[in-house]
Design a protein around this motif. Sequence first.
Motif, PDB file in Angstrom:
ATOM      1  N   VAL A  16       0.839  -1.210   0.000  1.00 32.39           N
ATOM      2  CA  VAL A  16       0.000   0.000   0.000  1.00 32.39           C
ATOM      3  C   VAL A  16       0.868   1.251   0.000  1.00 32.39           C
ATOM      4  O   VAL A  16       0.473   2.274  -0.565  1.00 32.39           O
ATOM      5  CB  VAL A  16      -1.045   0.025   1.148  1.00 32.39           C
ATOM      6  CG1 VAL A  16      -2.066  -1.068   0.976  1.00 32.39           C
ATOM      7  CG2 VAL A  16      -0.416  -0.002   2.508  1.00 32.39           C
ATOM      8  N   SER A  17       2.047   1.177   0.589  1.00 29.78           N
ATOM      9  CA  SER A  17       2.968   2.318   0.552  1.00 29.78           C
ATOM     10  C   SER A  17       3.414   2.587  -0.876  1.00 29.78           C
ATOM     11  O   SER A  17       3.465   3.738  -1.324  1.00 29.78           O
ATOM     12  CB  SER A  17       4.184   2.063   1.440  1.00 29.78           C
ATOM     13  OG  SER A  17       3.813   1.978   2.793  1.00 29.78           O
ATOM     14  N   PHE A  18       3.742   1.512  -1.613  1.00 34.82           N
ATOM     15  CA  PHE A  18       4.116   1.664  -3.019  1.00 34.82           C
ATOM     16  C   PHE A  18       2.971   2.278  -3.815  1.00 34.82           C
ATOM     17  O   PHE A  18       3.176   3.214  -4.606  1.00 34.82           O
ATOM     18  CB  PHE A  18       4.517   0.318  -3.623  1.00 34.82           C
ATOM     19  CG  PHE A  18       4.861   0.413  -5.077  1.00 34.82           C
ATOM     20  CD1 PHE A  18       6.128   0.807  -5.468  1.00 34.82           C
ATOM     21  CD2 PHE A  18       3.913   0.139  -6.049  1.00 34.82           C
ATOM     22  CE1 PHE A  18       6.448   0.916  -6.818  1.00 34.82           C
ATOM     23  CE2 PHE A  18       4.222   0.247  -7.392  1.00 34.82           C
ATOM     24  CZ  PHE A  18       5.496   0.641  -7.789  1.00 34.82           C
ATOM     25  N   ALA A  19       1.770   1.770  -3.620  1.00 30.19           N
ATOM     26  CA  ALA A  19       0.603   2.291  -4.342  1.00 30.19           C
ATOM     27  C   ALA A  19       0.369   3.765  -3.994  1.00 30.19           C
ATOM     28  O   ALA A  19       0.029   4.569  -4.873  1.00 30.19           O
ATOM     29  CB  ALA A  19      -0.632   1.461  -4.019  1.00 30.19           C
ATOM     30  N   LEU A  20       0.573   4.120  -2.750  1.00 31.34           N
ATOM     31  CA  LEU A  20       0.394   5.505  -2.308  1.00 31.34           C
ATOM     32  C   LEU A  20       1.416   6.416  -2.976  1.00 31.34           C
ATOM     33  O   LEU A  20       1.069   7.481  -3.503  1.00 31.34           O
ATOM     34  CB  LEU A  20       0.510   5.577  -0.787  1.00 31.34           C
ATOM     35  CG  LEU A  20       0.281   6.916  -0.126  1.00 31.34           C
ATOM     36  CD1 LEU A  20      -1.161   7.375  -0.338  1.00 31.34           C
ATOM     37  CD2 LEU A  20       0.576   6.825   1.361  1.00 31.34           C
ATOM     38  N   TYR A  26       1.651  10.290  -9.796  1.00 30.24           N
ATOM     39  CA  TYR A  26       0.683  10.558 -10.856  1.00 30.24           C
ATOM     40  C   TYR A  26      -0.038  11.887 -10.591  1.00 30.24           C
ATOM     41  O   TYR A  26      -0.225  12.698 -11.509  1.00 30.24           O
ATOM     42  CB  TYR A  26      -0.326   9.411 -10.960  1.00 30.24           C
ATOM     43  CG  TYR A  26      -1.413   9.670 -11.958  1.00 30.24           C
ATOM     44  CD1 TYR A  26      -1.201   9.465 -13.314  1.00 30.24           C
ATOM     45  CD2 TYR A  26      -2.662  10.132 -11.546  1.00 30.24           C
ATOM     46  CE1 TYR A  26      -2.206   9.713 -14.249  1.00 30.24           C
ATOM     47  CE2 TYR A  26      -3.667  10.386 -12.460  1.00 30.24           C
ATOM     48  CZ  TYR A  26      -3.439  10.174 -13.802  1.00 30.24           C
ATOM     49  OH  TYR A  26      -4.431  10.430 -14.705  1.00 30.24           O
ATOM     50  N   LEU A  27      -0.413  12.097  -9.349  1.00 27.95           N
ATOM     51  CA  LEU A  27      -1.144  13.325  -9.005  1.00 27.95           C
ATOM     52  C   LEU A  27      -0.270  14.575  -9.157  1.00 27.95           C
ATOM     53  O   LEU A  27      -0.805  15.672  -9.334  1.00 27.95           O
ATOM     54  CB  LEU A  27      -1.705  13.231  -7.585  1.00 27.95           C
ATOM     55  CG  LEU A  27      -2.951  12.373  -7.450  1.00 27.95           C
ATOM     56  CD1 LEU A  27      -3.252  12.095  -5.978  1.00 27.95           C
ATOM     57  CD2 LEU A  27      -4.144  13.034  -8.137  1.00 27.95           C
ATOM     58  N   ASP A  28       1.048  14.404  -9.097  1.00 26.48           N
ATOM     59  CA  ASP A  28       1.936  15.548  -9.328  1.00 26.48           C
ATOM     60  C   ASP A  28       1.722  16.144 -10.716  1.00 26.48           C
ATOM     61  O   ASP A  28       1.871  17.348 -10.906  1.00 26.48           O
ATOM     62  CB  ASP A  28       3.405  15.133  -9.188  1.00 26.48           C
ATOM     63  CG  ASP A  28       3.828  14.950  -7.739  1.00 26.48           C
ATOM     64  OD1 ASP A  28       3.086  15.389  -6.830  1.00 26.48           O
ATOM     65  OD2 ASP A  28       4.906  14.367  -7.507  1.00 26.48           O
ATOM     66  N   THR A  29       1.376  15.291 -11.669  1.00 28.42           N
ATOM     67  CA  THR A  29       1.179  15.773 -13.041  1.00 28.42           C
ATOM     68  C   THR A  29      -0.288  15.812 -13.460  1.00 28.42           C
ATOM     69  O   THR A  29      -0.606  16.321 -14.532  1.00 28.42           O
ATOM     70  CB  THR A  29       1.954  14.887 -14.045  1.00 28.42           C
ATOM     71  OG1 THR A  29       1.519  13.534 -13.907  1.00 28.42           O
ATOM     72  CG2 THR A  29       3.461  14.984 -13.791  1.00 28.42           C
ATOM     73  N   HIS A  30      -1.168  15.251 -12.629  1.00 28.00           N
ATOM     74  CA  HIS A  30      -2.609  15.240 -12.922  1.00 28.00           C
ATOM     75  C   HIS A  30      -3.379  15.625 -11.647  1.00 28.00           C
ATOM     76  O   HIS A  30      -4.135  14.833 -11.091  1.00 28.00           O
ATOM     77  CB  HIS A  30      -3.058  13.849 -13.386  1.00 28.00           C
ATOM     78  CG  HIS A  30      -2.360  13.367 -14.601  1.00 28.00           C
ATOM     79  ND1 HIS A  30      -1.099  12.804 -14.567  1.00 28.00           N
ATOM     80  CD2 HIS A  30      -2.750  13.365 -15.896  1.00 28.00           C
ATOM     81  CE1 HIS A  30      -0.742  12.482 -15.794  1.00 28.00           C
ATOM     82  NE2 HIS A  30      -1.724  12.809 -16.627  1.00 28.00           N
ATOM     83  N   ALA A  36      -8.056   9.480  -9.228  1.00 24.80           N
ATOM     84  CA  ALA A  36      -6.728   9.273  -8.636  1.00 24.80           C
ATOM     85  C   ALA A  36      -6.682   9.803  -7.198  1.00 24.80           C
ATOM     86  O   ALA A  36      -6.071   9.179  -6.322  1.00 24.80           O
ATOM     87  CB  ALA A  36      -5.653   9.950  -9.483  1.00 24.80           C
ATOM     88  N   MET A  37      -7.341  10.923  -6.957  1.00 21.80           N
ATOM     89  CA  MET A  37      -7.391  11.454  -5.588  1.00 21.80           C
ATOM     90  C   MET A  37      -8.138  10.500  -4.657  1.00 21.80           C
ATOM     91  O   MET A  37      -7.735  10.298  -3.508  1.00 21.80           O
ATOM     92  CB  MET A  37      -8.025  12.851  -5.567  1.00 21.80           C
ATOM     93  CG  MET A  37      -7.090  13.918  -6.082  1.00 21.80           C
ATOM     94  SD  MET A  37      -7.733  15.597  -5.860  1.00 21.80           S
ATOM     95  CE  MET A  37      -8.888  15.692  -7.217  1.00 21.80           C
TER      96      MET A  37
END
Length: 87
Positions: A16-20, A26-30, A36-37
């Motif tokens: 879950v840490s990896f997924a987070l 991803y959210l840095d660019t989207h 995604a949020m």
Amino acid sequence: MNQYDKKKLLNYIDAVSFALIDTNLYLDTHPNDKKAMDHFNQYQKARKQALKEYARNFEPLTIDSADIDDHFTWATDSWPWMKRGGC
């Protein structure tokens, strides 16, 4: 909980840490991607819960999962990789 459960929970925390982190990148660019949020919030909640459970049954892995009562043991207890069997 036994050692198998400890390892299983630690593997779950890693996943879950990896997924987070991946969702965070991803959210840095989207930054406006609602789906995604939602995923980020879901992984963050799962990670916090797993860290809390791990700390309750074994030892805290992060400072924010440590219980600080009348004695600050975070720096005086042995670290997870110093214990027999390691991480």
